[in-house]
Design a protein around this motif. Structure first.
Motif, PDB file in Angstrom:
ATOM      1  N   GLU A 242       0.696  -1.249   0.053  1.00 37.43           N
ATOM      2  CA  GLU A 242       0.001   0.035  -0.093  1.00 37.43           C
ATOM      3  C   GLU A 242       0.900   1.432  -0.050  1.00 37.43           C
ATOM      4  OE1 GLU A 242      -2.828   0.000   3.111  1.00 37.43           O
ATOM      5  OE2 GLU A 242      -4.156  -1.298   2.071  1.00 37.43           O
ATOM      6  N   ASP A 243       2.031   1.142   0.544  1.00 34.76           N
ATOM      7  CA  ASP A 243       3.132   2.396   0.737  1.00 34.76           C
ATOM      8  C   ASP A 243       3.946   2.416  -0.521  1.00 34.76           C
ATOM      9  OD1 ASP A 243       4.248   0.288   1.735  1.00 34.76           O
ATOM     10  OD2 ASP A 243       4.931   1.442   3.513  1.00 34.76           O
ATOM     11  N   GLY A 244       3.678   1.500  -1.445  1.00 32.54           N
ATOM     12  CA  GLY A 244       4.810   1.619  -2.449  1.00 32.54           C
ATOM     13  C   GLY A 244       5.927   0.481  -2.522  1.00 32.54           C
ATOM     14  N   LYS A 245       6.132  -0.155  -1.304  1.00 31.46           N
ATOM     15  CA  LYS A 245       7.207  -0.954  -1.177  1.00 31.46           C
ATOM     16  C   LYS A 245       7.369  -2.066  -2.353  1.00 31.46           C
ATOM     17  CE  LYS A 245       8.683   0.351   3.400  1.00 31.46           C
ATOM     18  NZ  LYS A 245       7.583   1.066   4.021  1.00 31.46           N
ATOM     19  N   GLU A 246       8.130  -2.555  -2.675  1.00 28.48           N
ATOM     20  CA  GLU A 246       8.228  -3.848  -3.578  1.00 28.48           C
ATOM     21  C   GLU A 246       8.285  -5.032  -2.656  1.00 28.48           C
ATOM     22  OE1 GLU A 246      10.840  -5.556  -7.314  1.00 28.48           O
ATOM     23  OE2 GLU A 246      12.078  -5.337  -5.219  1.00 28.48           O
ATOM     24  N   LEU A 247       7.317  -6.020  -2.924  1.00 28.03           N
ATOM     25  CA  LEU A 247       7.320  -7.303  -2.122  1.00 28.03           C
ATOM     26  C   LEU A 247       7.593  -8.567  -2.988  1.00 28.03           C
ATOM     27  CD1 LEU A 247       4.025  -6.338  -0.188  1.00 28.03           C
ATOM     28  CD2 LEU A 247       6.471  -6.111   0.650  1.00 28.03           C
ATOM     29  N   LEU A 248       8.497  -9.308  -2.486  1.00 31.81           N
ATOM     30  CA  LEU A 248       8.693 -10.578  -3.389  1.00 31.81           C
ATOM     31  C   LEU A 248       8.058 -11.570  -2.895  1.00 31.81           C
ATOM     32  CD1 LEU A 248      12.428  -9.624  -3.486  1.00 31.81           C
ATOM     33  CD2 LEU A 248      10.806  -9.140  -5.203  1.00 31.81           C
ATOM     34  N   ASP A 249       7.881 -12.767  -3.604  1.00 31.87           N
ATOM     35  CA  ASP A 249       7.100 -14.021  -3.086  1.00 31.87           C
ATOM     36  C   ASP A 249       7.425 -14.814  -4.079  1.00 31.87           C
ATOM     37  OD1 ASP A 249       5.602 -15.166  -1.395  1.00 31.87           O
ATOM     38  OD2 ASP A 249       3.735 -14.531  -2.138  1.00 31.87           O
ATOM     39  N   LEU A 250       7.197 -16.162  -3.564  1.00 34.54           N
ATOM     40  CA  LEU A 250       7.322 -17.701  -4.523  1.00 34.54           C
ATOM     41  C   LEU A 250       6.168 -17.327  -5.346  1.00 34.54           C
ATOM     42  CD1 LEU A 250       8.073 -19.944  -1.490  1.00 34.54           C
ATOM     43  CD2 LEU A 250       9.845 -18.654  -2.997  1.00 34.54           C
ATOM     44  N   PRO A 251       6.149 -17.930  -6.591  1.00 34.56           N
ATOM     45  CA  PRO A 251       5.015 -17.797  -7.519  1.00 34.56           C
ATOM     46  C   PRO A 251       3.783 -18.538  -6.959  1.00 34.56           C
ATOM     47  CG  PRO A 251       7.305 -18.296  -8.578  1.00 34.56           C
ATOM     48  CD  PRO A 251       7.690 -18.265  -7.034  1.00 34.56           C
ATOM     49  N   ASP A 252       3.812 -19.518  -6.304  1.00 34.26           N
ATOM     50  CA  ASP A 252       2.836 -20.417  -6.217  1.00 34.26           C
ATOM     51  C   ASP A 252       2.526 -20.408  -4.449  1.00 34.26           C
ATOM     52  OD1 ASP A 252       2.568 -21.340  -8.874  1.00 34.26           O
ATOM     53  OD2 ASP A 252       4.147 -22.925  -8.367  1.00 34.26           O
ATOM     54  N   ALA A 253       3.041 -19.453  -3.743  1.00 33.84           N
ATOM     55  CA  ALA A 253       2.603 -19.559  -2.431  1.00 33.84           C
ATOM     56  C   ALA A 253       1.200 -19.152  -2.206  1.00 33.84           C
ATOM     57  CB  ALA A 253       3.672 -18.500  -1.728  1.00 33.84           C
ATOM     58  N   PRO A 254       0.443 -19.338  -1.021  1.00 40.65           N
ATOM     59  CA  PRO A 254      -0.887 -18.853  -0.833  1.00 40.65           C
ATOM     60  C   PRO A 254      -1.042 -17.464  -0.495  1.00 40.65           C
ATOM     61  CG  PRO A 254      -0.016 -20.096   1.121  1.00 40.65           C
ATOM     62  CD  PRO A 254       1.246 -20.232  -0.029  1.00 40.65           C
ATOM     63  N   ARG A 255      -2.038 -16.811  -1.216  1.00 44.10           N
ATOM     64  CA  ARG A 255      -2.343 -15.603  -1.164  1.00 44.10           C
ATOM     65  C   ARG A 255      -3.930 -15.512  -0.886  1.00 44.10           C
ATOM     66  NH1 ARG A 255       2.425 -15.374  -4.113  1.00 44.10           N
ATOM     67  NH2 ARG A 255       1.149 -15.595  -6.025  1.00 44.10           N
ATOM     68  N   PRO A 256      -4.555 -15.533   0.102  1.00 47.53           N
ATOM     69  CA  PRO A 256      -5.807 -15.766   0.279  1.00 47.53           C
ATOM     70  C   PRO A 256      -6.464 -14.251   0.162  1.00 47.53           C
ATOM     71  CG  PRO A 256      -4.762 -16.627   2.361  1.00 47.53           C
ATOM     72  CD  PRO A 256      -3.877 -16.016   1.457  1.00 47.53           C
ATOM     73  N   ALA A 257      -7.691 -14.189  -0.048  1.00 47.33           N
ATOM     74  CA  ALA A 257      -8.481 -12.973  -0.299  1.00 47.33           C
ATOM     75  C   ALA A 257      -8.424 -12.280   1.047  1.00 47.33           C
ATOM     76  CB  ALA A 257      -9.924 -13.226  -0.598  1.00 47.33           C
ATOM     77  N   GLU A 258      -8.380 -10.746   0.864  1.00 46.52           N
ATOM     78  CA  GLU A 258      -8.354 -10.238   2.028  1.00 46.52           C
ATOM     79  C   GLU A 258      -9.424 -10.231   2.968  1.00 46.52           C
ATOM     80  OE1 GLU A 258     -10.312  -6.045   0.663  1.00 46.52           O
ATOM     81  OE2 GLU A 258      -7.952  -6.152   0.334  1.00 46.52           O
ATOM     82  N   ASP A 259     -10.586 -10.876   2.600  1.00 43.00           N
ATOM     83  CA  ASP A 259     -11.475 -10.753   3.395  1.00 43.00           C
ATOM     84  C   ASP A 259     -11.788 -12.338   4.057  1.00 43.00           C
ATOM     85  OD1 ASP A 259     -12.251 -11.906   1.177  1.00 43.00           O
ATOM     86  OD2 ASP A 259     -14.281 -11.227   1.062  1.00 43.00           O
TER      87      ASP A 259
END
Length: 365
Positions: A242-259
């Motif tokens: 949200e504040d413009g920082k670059e975030l790195l991640d594994l391609p297939d890692a879980p990223r659930p919906a925010e709700d």
């Protein structure tokens, strides 16, 4: 780049930490997944496993310590972590630059180590510890026989930085007590440290447990620097916070919906969820971060999450055959959330104070 909201980042991290739902894994498997658990105090990891695993029993971790499947050793950030035997051998060489730096800069001990023959000290300490485990006091005294002009405490500290010293049982075994005593990882585990550990694997493991994350986050967790050189050679996906920082991640890692719902969870003292990012707003407000870091003597309290975010502290007090869990909210908490905390609190008491004849959960102002 895709933008991740704060809540989406929170839910992704909680999913990696298995704090959205308990899972049916062994204690050793969970410890490996988390890339270790902060463990300078002996018993918080038991609560950390209880809050993440289905039907965790303390005897499982106690047996793993005695059987040498897991060990307590200084690793990330120079602090004691509970890790699997394999991870002790993998991570310790990678963390060595941090410990070398500490020997030059430690405000308490560095002055007593100037111009010390470090290879000779390491060899002497290894020889001393080959016979039996030594406490820090015993090890310092033994080394001071060879270096009588040096402070014994500084010599013991140097040995801890130069050698992979593990804390041996009965220290940290549930239901038992014992002084902190050391042997080398090679001696205790019967195996050598990894000769060429891959830092890319370390970063990937971190992202699997704490991501998505910035390079600064990985460095805050590990205590190492120049990790951008590592991440640049990895197959990662990038997001923007949200504040413009670059975030790195594994391609297939879980990223659930925010709700995605996040149940209340009790965390132990020093839980790595709260300590492993440079930017901790994914799990706590700046106000609560300052309150957490402002505790006396640097001893973090047990904490709890409401809707995925840090909302207060807890402690258990015992007297004779009774145990009381006191919950102290740091923010306004709804009756519904307090009811959920009370239910979960009774479960915590059943685990942590199983021998108490009477228990109670109270809410403090």
């Amino acid at each position: 780049m895709e933008r991740l909201s704060l809540r989406a980042l929170n839910r992704a991290t909680l999913a990696r930490q298995h704090l959205l739902a308990r899972v049916d894994r062994s204690a050793v498997e969970m410890i490996e997944h988390l890339v270790g658990m902060q463990a300078q105090a002996p018993f918080p990891p038991y609560t950390g496993l209880w809050t993440r695993l289905v039907d965790f029993q303390p005897g499982e971790l106690a047996d793993a310590l005695v059987d040498r499947q897991v060990v307590r050793i200084a690793l990330m950030r120079g602090t004691v972590h509970l890790v699997s035997a394999a991870d002790a051998c993998f991570l310790r060489p990678l963390i060595q630059p941090l410990l070398d730096r500490d020997l030059r800069t430690n405000t308490q001990h560095a002055a007593g180590l100037v111009d010390l023959d470090q290879p000779k000290l390491a060899a002497t300490a290894r020889e001393v510890l080959a016979g039996r485990p030594h406490t820090a006091k015993e090890l310092g005294a033994a080394l001071a026989e060879r270096w009588p002009d040096r402070p014994a405490t500084a010599l013991a500290h140097a040995a801890r930085g130069l050698l992979p010293l593990v804390q041996v049982p009965p220290r940290a075994v549930w239901g038992k007590s014992g002084q902190t005593a050391y042997q080398t990882a090679e001696h205790w585990l019967g195996r050598d440290l990894d000769r060429s550990p891959d830092p890319k694997r370390m970063v990937a493991r971190y992202l699997g447990a704490f991501g998505p994350a910035s390079v600064a986050d990985v460095q805050a967790w590990s205590g190492l620097t120049r990790l951008r050189e590592v991440t640049d050679g990895m197959d990662l996906v990038a997001f923007t916070s949200e504040d413009g920082k670059e975030l790195l991640d594994l391609p297939d890692a879980p990223r659930p919906a925010e709700d995605t719902p996040a149940p209340v969870r009790f965390l132990p003292e020093f839980d790595n969820l709260l300590l492993s990012h440079a930017d901790r707003t994914r799990v706590m407000s700046d106000e609560h971060r300052k309150r957490l870091l402002g505790v006396k003597n640097g001893v973090f309290p047990g904490t709890f999450l409401v809707d995925g975010f840090l909302r207060g502290a807890w402690r258990i007090t015992t007297q004779r055959k009774s145990a009381v869990l006191t919950i102290t909210p740091w923010a306004r908490t709804t009756k519904k959330d307090l009811a959920a905390l009370t239910r979960e609190g009774h479960r915590l008491l059943a685990f942590a104070a199983a021998k108490a004849e009477t228990t109670a959960v109270v809410v403090s102002d």
